[in-house]
Scaffold this active site. Structure first.
Site, PDB file in Angstrom:
ATOM      1  N   CYS A   2      52.078  43.472  44.610  1.00  0.00           N
ATOM      2  CA  CYS A   2      52.139  44.368  43.444  1.00  0.00           C
ATOM      3  C   CYS A   2      52.823  45.704  43.765  1.00  0.00           C
ATOM      4  O   CYS A   2      53.056  46.511  42.866  1.00  0.00           O
ATOM      5  CB  CYS A   2      50.746  44.615  42.883  1.00  0.00           C
ATOM      6  SG  CYS A   2      50.084  43.156  42.075  1.00  0.00           S
ATOM      7  N   ASN A  18      48.659  42.464  33.941  1.00  0.00           N
ATOM      8  CA  ASN A  18      49.273  42.804  35.223  1.00  0.00           C
ATOM      9  C   ASN A  18      50.516  41.925  35.424  1.00  0.00           C
ATOM     10  O   ASN A  18      50.396  40.729  35.685  1.00  0.00           O
ATOM     11  CB  ASN A  18      48.254  42.574  36.344  1.00  0.00           C
ATOM     12  CG  ASN A  18      48.795  42.933  37.718  1.00  0.00           C
ATOM     13  OD1 ASN A  18      49.981  43.174  37.889  1.00  0.00           O
ATOM     14  ND2 ASN A  18      47.913  42.952  38.706  1.00  0.00           N
ATOM     15  N   HIS A  42      50.564  51.411  38.729  1.00  0.00           N
ATOM     16  CA  HIS A  42      50.539  49.945  38.597  1.00  0.00           C
ATOM     17  C   HIS A  42      49.416  49.541  37.642  1.00  0.00           C
ATOM     18  O   HIS A  42      48.284  50.028  37.752  1.00  0.00           O
ATOM     19  CB  HIS A  42      50.316  49.332  39.984  1.00  0.00           C
ATOM     20  CG  HIS A  42      50.138  47.860  39.958  1.00  0.00           C
ATOM     21  ND1 HIS A  42      51.050  47.003  39.360  1.00  0.00           N
ATOM     22  CD2 HIS A  42      49.150  47.065  40.446  1.00  0.00           C
ATOM     23  CE1 HIS A  42      50.626  45.759  39.483  1.00  0.00           C
ATOM     24  NE2 HIS A  42      49.471  45.766  40.134  1.00  0.00           N
TER      25      HIS A  42
HETATM   26  O1  UT7 Z   1      47.376  43.974  41.233  1.00  0.00           O
HETATM   27  C1  UT7 Z   1      46.959  43.663  42.532  1.00  0.00           C
HETATM   28  C2  UT7 Z   1      45.650  44.246  42.836  1.00  0.00           C
HETATM   29  N1  UT7 Z   1      44.600  43.660  42.026  1.00  0.00           N
HETATM   30  C3  UT7 Z   1      43.674  44.440  41.502  1.00  0.00           C
HETATM   31  O2  UT7 Z   1      43.759  45.639  41.620  1.00  0.00           O
HETATM   32  C4  UT7 Z   1      42.516  43.782  40.805  1.00  0.00           C
HETATM   33  C5  UT7 Z   1      41.225  44.347  41.319  1.00  0.00           C
HETATM   34  N2  UT7 Z   1      40.024  43.721  40.777  1.00  0.00           N
HETATM   35  C6  UT7 Z   1      39.675  43.816  39.475  1.00  0.00           C
HETATM   36  O3  UT7 Z   1      40.409  44.331  38.659  1.00  0.00           O
HETATM   37  C7  UT7 Z   1      38.293  43.355  39.070  1.00  0.00           C
HETATM   38  O4  UT7 Z   1      37.555  43.078  40.217  1.00  0.00           O
HETATM   39  C8  UT7 Z   1      38.280  42.097  38.154  1.00  0.00           C
HETATM   40  C9  UT7 Z   1      38.812  42.461  36.778  1.00  0.00           C
HETATM   41  C10 UT7 Z   1      39.130  40.991  38.765  1.00  0.00           C
HETATM   42  C11 UT7 Z   1      36.854  41.605  37.980  1.00  0.00           C
HETATM   43  O5  UT7 Z   1      36.023  42.652  37.486  1.00  0.00           O
HETATM   44  P1  UT7 Z   1      34.643  43.049  38.191  1.00  0.00           P
HETATM   45  O6  UT7 Z   1      34.041  44.107  37.387  1.00  0.00           O
HETATM   46  O7  UT7 Z   1      34.946  43.327  39.642  1.00  0.00           O
HETATM   47  O8  UT7 Z   1      33.820  41.734  38.015  1.00  0.00           O
HETATM   48  P2  UT7 Z   1      33.084  40.854  39.133  1.00  0.00           P
HETATM   49  O9  UT7 Z   1      34.061  39.988  39.832  1.00  0.00           O
HETATM   50  O10 UT7 Z   1      32.195  41.741  39.941  1.00  0.00           O
HETATM   51  O11 UT7 Z   1      32.167  39.960  38.227  1.00  0.00           O
HETATM   52  C12 UT7 Z   1      31.089  40.513  37.438  1.00  0.00           C
HETATM   53  C13 UT7 Z   1      30.440  39.401  36.641  1.00  0.00           C
HETATM   54  C14 UT7 Z   1      30.107  38.181  37.475  1.00  0.00           C
HETATM   55  O12 UT7 Z   1      28.909  37.625  36.954  1.00  0.00           O
HETATM   56  P3  UT7 Z   1      27.491  37.922  37.672  1.00  0.00           P
HETATM   57  O13 UT7 Z   1      27.637  37.416  39.056  1.00  0.00           O
HETATM   58  O14 UT7 Z   1      27.305  39.434  37.603  1.00  0.00           O
HETATM   59  O15 UT7 Z   1      26.508  37.164  36.822  1.00  0.00           O
HETATM   60  C15 UT7 Z   1      31.238  37.242  37.234  1.00  0.00           C
HETATM   61  O16 UT7 Z   1      30.891  35.890  37.412  1.00  0.00           O
HETATM   62  O17 UT7 Z   1      31.364  38.933  35.651  1.00  0.00           O
HETATM   63  C16 UT7 Z   1      31.582  37.525  35.790  1.00  0.00           C
HETATM   64  N3  UT7 Z   1      32.973  37.239  35.461  1.00  0.00           N
HETATM   65  C17 UT7 Z   1      33.405  37.013  34.208  1.00  0.00           C
HETATM   66  N4  UT7 Z   1      32.773  36.991  33.026  1.00  0.00           N
HETATM   67  C18 UT7 Z   1      33.515  36.771  31.930  1.00  0.00           C
HETATM   68  C19 UT7 Z   1      34.037  37.173  36.310  1.00  0.00           C
HETATM   69  N5  UT7 Z   1      35.160  36.916  35.606  1.00  0.00           N
HETATM   70  C20 UT7 Z   1      34.794  36.815  34.320  1.00  0.00           C
HETATM   71  C21 UT7 Z   1      35.513  36.575  33.126  1.00  0.00           C
HETATM   72  N6  UT7 Z   1      34.835  36.561  31.967  1.00  0.00           N
HETATM   73  N7  UT7 Z   1      36.844  36.371  33.117  1.00  0.00           N
END
Ligand code: UT7
Length: 331
Positions: free
Chosen positions: A116, A286, A256
């Site tokens: 990225c 993204n 970004h």
């Molecule tokens: O561009 C290159 C660099 N990339 C980035 O900068 C991306 C960095 N990461 C992120 O932007 C975020 O981590 C994400 C958007 C990918 C995910 O958000 P998060 O707030 O970190 O969510 P998480 O992975 O901690 O998941 C929280 C909860 C989980 O459920 P539990 O375990 O709390 O019950 C996940 O299973 O949300 C759940 N979850 C979803 N729910 C609905 C994960 N993905 C989804 C989804 N829809 N798509």
């Protein structure tokens, strides 16, 4: 002779017509509009659906848009740099095909890959060539067909990425406008957390790798998020400090577009007003190598000659950094 700065003198962009909304994703994976919007800021993304078109198509369209808007003669372009993580083919530089197609027949060209941060690092490369006096017109394109490497059964990644392209022209400037300073970093510990495991020399493609979905993007979102928030904010704050820039001095943050919460954390650390933060993640998601030039294209009319811009990015590898830039024209 006065010092040469590398200025951006023209911008172009292209996104495909097909829109993939959060609502549509609700029918594909277990997710919902509210979760995606609140966690990422994304409402929709663009998808290049034609299976016969690769990333070069997006890049050519963006470059053609720049050429049409600026009137630059493609035959005068010295170098075409093409930032992408989704080249048309693993071998055969996409840049070479794109340069020929847009009529940059006197240029040489090559691809640049830093996940990225490809476009941000490409800005450094383009600027160095211009500042050295070696070349006078460098076209930097950032383009990605992310839909070609995304598993639309994986809700951790398919809600984030979209397809798009942007292009900028770098030329010498003698008024002190353009590239001012940069702070670019990498850390190889990152490769476990954001990667495409198979298809490279470490794990060549096989029936097994395909069966295991190892040709798609894998991301440990939580870990990447933590590194992105602290590192992007750190370099942006540092570049301001060492150039004696306060929040008031910075006119625009061009960050970004990976997650609105990461961008907000960076702008908060920089003590920037929300109105100074360029944002289009809600419309494109993204787009990897294309996020920065897509922002420049969307906000081009608001950018004024002499404005102080801070570019920032974070990506796989890990790769990240910040560039302080003075805008060179009114459009
Ligand atoms: O561009 C290159 C660099 N990339 C980035 O900068 C991306 C960095 N990461 C992120 O932007 C975020 O981590 C994400 C958007 C990918 C995910 O958000 P998060 O707030 O970190 O969510 P998480 O992975 O901690 O998941 C929280 C909860 C989980 O459920 P539990 O375990 O709390 O019950 C996940 O299973 O949300 C759940 N979850 C979803 N729910 C609905 C994960 N993905 C989804 C989804 N829809 N798509």
């Amino acid at each position: 002779m006065s010092k040469i700065n590398a200025a951006i003198t023209a911008v172009g962009a292209y996104v495909p017509e097909d829109v993939l909304t959060n609502k549509m994703l609700e029918d594909m994976v277990e997710t919902n509009d509210e979760w995606i919007t609140s966690r990422t800021g994304i409402k929709e993304r663009r998808i290049l659906k034609d299976p016969n078109k690769g990333t070069s198509y997006l890049g050519i369209k963006a470059a053609e848009n720049l050429i049409e808007k600026s009137g630059v003669d493609p035959q005068e372009i010295d170098l075409v740099l093409f930032g992408t993580v989704t080249p048309d083919m693993p071998v055969a530089a996409t840049a070479a095909y794109v340069a020929t197609q847009i009529g940059a027949v006197n240029a040489y060209s090559y691809d640049l890959q830093a996940a990225c941060s490809s476009f941000l690092f490409g800005m450094s490369t383009a600027s160095a060539y211009i500042e050295s006096g070696r070349y006078r017109k460098v076209l930097l394109i950032g383009a990605d067909k992310m839909s070609s490497i995304i598993d639309y059964k994986d809700r951790a990644t398919c809600i984030i990425f979209g397809d798009g392209a942007g292009a900028v022209l770098f030329e010498p400037n003698h008024e002190g406008l353009g590239h001012q300073d940069e702070l670019l970093r990498t850390d190889g510990i990152g490769r476990e957390f954001l990667k495409i495991e198979a298809g490279g020399s470490l794990l060549p493609p096989s029936e097994e790798t395909v069966r295991n979905n190892q040709h798609y993007v894998f991301q440990d979102g939580k870990t990447v998020f933590k590194f992105a928030v602290s590192n992007m904010a750190d370099v942006s704050e540092k570049i301001m400090l060492r150039n004696q820039l306060s929040g008031d001095d910075v006119n625009w943050l061009v960050a970004h577009q990976a997650n609105k919460r990461i961008i907000d954390a960076t702008s908060k650390r920089m003590k920037l007003d929300d109105t100074k933060v360029l944002m289009n993640i809600q419309r494109y998601g993204n787009t990897t190598s294309a996020t920065l030039p897509l922002l420049l294209s969307d906000y081009e009319k608001q950018l004024k000659k002499g404005d102080n811009l801070v570019f920032a990015a974070f990506g796989g590898g890990f790769t990240w950094g910040s560039i302080y830039f003075k805008w060179a024209y009114n459009s």
